[in-house]
Write a protein that holds these residues in place. Sequence first.
Motif, PDB file in Angstrom:
ATOM      1  N   SER A 133       0.800  -1.226   0.000  1.00  0.00           N
ATOM      2  CA  SER A 133       0.000   0.000   0.000  1.00  0.00           C
ATOM      3  C   SER A 133       0.831   1.274   0.000  1.00  0.00           C
ATOM      4  CB  SER A 133      -0.931   0.013   1.227  1.00  0.00           C
ATOM      5  OG  SER A 133      -2.010  -0.873   1.053  1.00  0.00           O
ATOM      6  N   THR A 134       2.150   1.141  -0.012  1.00  0.00           N
ATOM      7  CA  THR A 134       3.004   2.335   0.054  1.00  0.00           C
ATOM      8  C   THR A 134       3.987   2.499  -1.108  1.00  0.00           C
ATOM      9  OG1 THR A 134       4.648   1.147   1.406  1.00  0.00           O
ATOM     10  CG2 THR A 134       2.913   2.355   2.582  1.00  0.00           C
ATOM     11  N   PRO A 135       3.931   1.706  -2.178  1.00  0.00           N
ATOM     12  CA  PRO A 135       5.025   1.755  -3.152  1.00  0.00           C
ATOM     13  C   PRO A 135       5.137   3.066  -3.911  1.00  0.00           C
ATOM     14  CG  PRO A 135       3.245   0.431  -4.031  1.00  0.00           C
ATOM     15  CD  PRO A 135       2.915   0.701  -2.596  1.00  0.00           C
ATOM     16  N   ILE A 136       4.021   3.726  -4.185  1.00  0.00           N
ATOM     17  CA  ILE A 136       4.100   4.948  -4.988  1.00  0.00           C
ATOM     18  C   ILE A 136       4.611   6.099  -4.125  1.00  0.00           C
ATOM     19  CG2 ILE A 136       2.878   6.435  -6.597  1.00  0.00           C
ATOM     20  CD1 ILE A 136       3.117   3.410  -7.337  1.00  0.00           C
ATOM     21  N   LEU A 137       4.217   6.126  -2.881  1.00  0.00           N
ATOM     22  CA  LEU A 137       4.765   7.123  -1.956  1.00  0.00           C
ATOM     23  C   LEU A 137       6.267   6.935  -1.821  1.00  0.00           C
ATOM     24  CD1 LEU A 137       4.205   9.410   0.072  1.00  0.00           C
ATOM     25  CD2 LEU A 137       3.780   7.650   1.804  1.00  0.00           C
ATOM     26  N   ARG A 138       6.698   5.700  -1.699  1.00  0.00           N
ATOM     27  CA  ARG A 138       8.129   5.419  -1.611  1.00  0.00           C
ATOM     28  C   ARG A 138       8.837   5.785  -2.912  1.00  0.00           C
ATOM     29  NH1 ARG A 138       9.663  -0.596  -1.807  1.00  0.00           N
ATOM     30  NH2 ARG A 138       9.292  -0.094  -3.976  1.00  0.00           N
ATOM     31  N   ASP A 139       8.196   5.489  -4.050  1.00  0.00           N
ATOM     32  CA  ASP A 139       8.818   5.761  -5.346  1.00  0.00           C
ATOM     33  C   ASP A 139       9.015   7.255  -5.568  1.00  0.00           C
ATOM     34  OD1 ASP A 139       9.949   4.312  -7.442  1.00  0.00           O
ATOM     35  OD2 ASP A 139       8.240   4.654  -8.765  1.00  0.00           O
ATOM     36  N   LEU A 140       8.218   8.058  -4.890  1.00  0.00           N
ATOM     37  CA  LEU A 140       8.384   9.510  -4.963  1.00  0.00           C
ATOM     38  C   LEU A 140       9.572   9.984  -4.140  1.00  0.00           C
ATOM     39  CD1 LEU A 140       4.654  10.639  -4.710  1.00  0.00           C
ATOM     40  CD2 LEU A 140       6.194  11.076  -6.636  1.00  0.00           C
ATOM     41  N   GLY A 141      10.128   9.102  -3.318  1.00  0.00           N
ATOM     42  CA  GLY A 141      11.281   9.462  -2.508  1.00  0.00           C
ATOM     43  C   GLY A 141      10.972   9.783  -1.068  1.00  0.00           C
ATOM     44  N   ALA A 142       9.763   9.433  -0.604  1.00  0.00           N
ATOM     45  CA  ALA A 142       9.394   9.704   0.784  1.00  0.00           C
ATOM     46  C   ALA A 142      10.275   8.906   1.741  1.00  0.00           C
ATOM     47  CB  ALA A 142       7.928   9.364   1.015  1.00  0.00           C
ATOM     48  N   HIS A 143      10.618   9.512   2.860  1.00  0.00           N
ATOM     49  CA  HIS A 143      11.376   8.840   3.916  1.00  0.00           C
ATOM     50  C   HIS A 143      10.410   8.358   4.985  1.00  0.00           C
ATOM     51  CE1 HIS A 143      15.164  10.239   2.233  1.00  0.00           C
ATOM     52  NE2 HIS A 143      14.645  11.449   2.140  1.00  0.00           N
ATOM     53  N   PHE A 144      10.376   7.066   5.197  1.00  0.00           N
ATOM     54  CA  PHE A 144       9.479   6.500   6.196  1.00  0.00           C
ATOM     55  C   PHE A 144      10.154   6.490   7.568  1.00  0.00           C
ATOM     56  CE2 PHE A 144       7.567   5.351   2.333  1.00  0.00           C
ATOM     57  CZ  PHE A 144       6.265   4.944   2.570  1.00  0.00           C
ATOM     58  N   ARG A 145       9.340   6.602   8.610  1.00  0.00           N
ATOM     59  CA  ARG A 145       9.880   6.535   9.965  1.00  0.00           C
ATOM     60  C   ARG A 145      10.605   5.207  10.166  1.00  0.00           C
ATOM     61  NH1 ARG A 145       6.567   3.033  13.234  1.00  0.00           N
ATOM     62  NH2 ARG A 145       7.644   3.688  15.124  1.00  0.00           N
ATOM     63  N   GLU A 146      11.624   5.223  10.989  1.00  0.00           N
ATOM     64  CA  GLU A 146      12.348   3.996  11.294  1.00  0.00           C
ATOM     65  C   GLU A 146      11.489   3.128  12.210  1.00  0.00           C
ATOM     66  OE1 GLU A 146      16.584   2.493  13.215  1.00  0.00           O
ATOM     67  OE2 GLU A 146      16.266   4.619  12.747  1.00  0.00           O
ATOM     68  N   GLN A 147      11.167   1.946  11.734  1.00  0.00           N
ATOM     69  CA  GLN A 147      10.359   1.028  12.530  1.00  0.00           C
ATOM     70  C   GLN A 147      11.252   0.147  13.400  1.00  0.00           C
ATOM     71  OE1 GLN A 147       8.127  -0.515   9.036  1.00  0.00           O
ATOM     72  NE2 GLN A 147       6.300  -0.061  10.238  1.00  0.00           N
ATOM     73  N   ARG A 148      10.767  -0.168  14.578  1.00  0.00           N
ATOM     74  CA  ARG A 148      11.491  -1.080  15.447  1.00  0.00           C
ATOM     75  C   ARG A 148      11.395  -2.499  14.879  1.00  0.00           C
ATOM     76  NH1 ARG A 148       9.490   0.912  21.483  1.00  0.00           N
ATOM     77  NH2 ARG A 148       9.466   3.168  21.007  1.00  0.00           N
ATOM     78  N   ASP A 149      12.307  -3.338  15.309  1.00  0.00           N
ATOM     79  CA  ASP A 149      12.373  -4.699  14.759  1.00  0.00           C
ATOM     80  C   ASP A 149      11.075  -5.471  14.953  1.00  0.00           C
ATOM     81  OD1 ASP A 149      14.944  -4.244  13.934  1.00  0.00           O
ATOM     82  OD2 ASP A 149      15.882  -5.267  15.638  1.00  0.00           O
ATOM     83  N   ASP A 150      10.355  -5.201  16.027  1.00  0.00           N
ATOM     84  CA  ASP A 150       9.147  -5.974  16.307  1.00  0.00           C
ATOM     85  C   ASP A 150       7.897  -5.386  15.663  1.00  0.00           C
ATOM     86  OD1 ASP A 150       8.936  -3.724  17.880  1.00  0.00           O
ATOM     87  OD2 ASP A 150       8.289  -4.789  19.685  1.00  0.00           O
ATOM     88  N   GLU A 151       8.040  -4.345  14.849  1.00  0.00           N
ATOM     89  CA  GLU A 151       6.866  -3.681  14.288  1.00  0.00           C
ATOM     90  C   GLU A 151       6.426  -4.240  12.941  1.00  0.00           C
ATOM     91  OE1 GLU A 151       7.282   0.646  16.482  1.00  0.00           O
ATOM     92  OE2 GLU A 151       7.494   0.540  14.306  1.00  0.00           O
ATOM     93  N   ILE A 152       7.292  -4.981  12.267  1.00  0.00           N
ATOM     94  CA  ILE A 152       6.903  -5.611  11.007  1.00  0.00           C
ATOM     95  C   ILE A 152       7.336  -7.068  11.026  1.00  0.00           C
ATOM     96  CG2 ILE A 152       6.928  -3.512   9.605  1.00  0.00           C
ATOM     97  CD1 ILE A 152       9.721  -4.273   8.670  1.00  0.00           C
ATOM     98  N   ASN A 153       6.577  -7.891  10.307  1.00  0.00           N
ATOM     99  CA  ASN A 153       6.945  -9.307  10.234  1.00  0.00           C
ATOM    100  C   ASN A 153       7.731  -9.578   8.965  1.00  0.00           C
ATOM    101  OD1 ASN A 153       5.079  -9.682   8.082  1.00  0.00           O
ATOM    102  ND2 ASN A 153       3.425 -10.056   9.533  1.00  0.00           N
TER     103      ASN A 153
END
Length: 267
Positions: free
Chosen positions: A162-182
Amino acid sequence: VDFYTPAALVDLGITPVGVVQSYFDDGAAIPEHYRSEVTDSGATSIGEYYELDVEAVSTTDPDLILATDDFLPLDDPLRDKLESIAPIITFKARDGESWRTRSTELADILDREDALEPLVADYNSRRDEIAERYSDVLDNETFAVFVPTADEWGTYADTHFSTPILRDLGAHFREQRDDEINENGFPNWFSYEELGRLDNVDVIFTPVTDRAVLDKVEGNELWKRLPAVRNGLVFEYIPDSPTGSYGWALENLDALDDLLGTVSAAR
């Protein structure tokens, strides 16, 4: 037999004879252009991507069945039944690049590269134009896509579908902690007592699927203390974010153009 490839087919000038039920349902995160293209053509509903109707697939008499590996993995027993109807081509689904690779591979397989090339060129040009227009926002702010439920919340990674186009624009996402994504890039879920994890994000986007849930979140004292909330930088995310094809990506670029304009004005 999946959510995405009908749109990729339509981009190539091909209308599928059968599609999943999502294309017939109001509220599914699919651009109206694709929904109307397949439903107006008389395409058959073959059940949902997570609960296929094999008999309905058979009645469409397909030459080819297209699938993705999230709901029809190679070891799924259902594949034997479907392969007795027609050959299956399986694409990757749930990563940040799958929308693009699926589109280009499908064009190659079906010898429709000429149909895809203008869309690729339009997408690249439009992406670069928007990225340049909002370079100050994209370069200097961190973003999160915050997903609330009645009792828990999570955030989408930059590799989420759900985020690829935002990322492709060059957006910087917050740093997620190790336990926040699988391991699949999907969010893990946390209680609202842990909203303080979001103190490292400047701009929060959130899909508004249930206004009552968001109202409850907005009344949470921990939510009110977050920097993005205090600064008025919380916005509704684009509605059709799970990008399925280049044409779909172009529509999401237009939506993100408007959204980033709102963010820029609010900073």
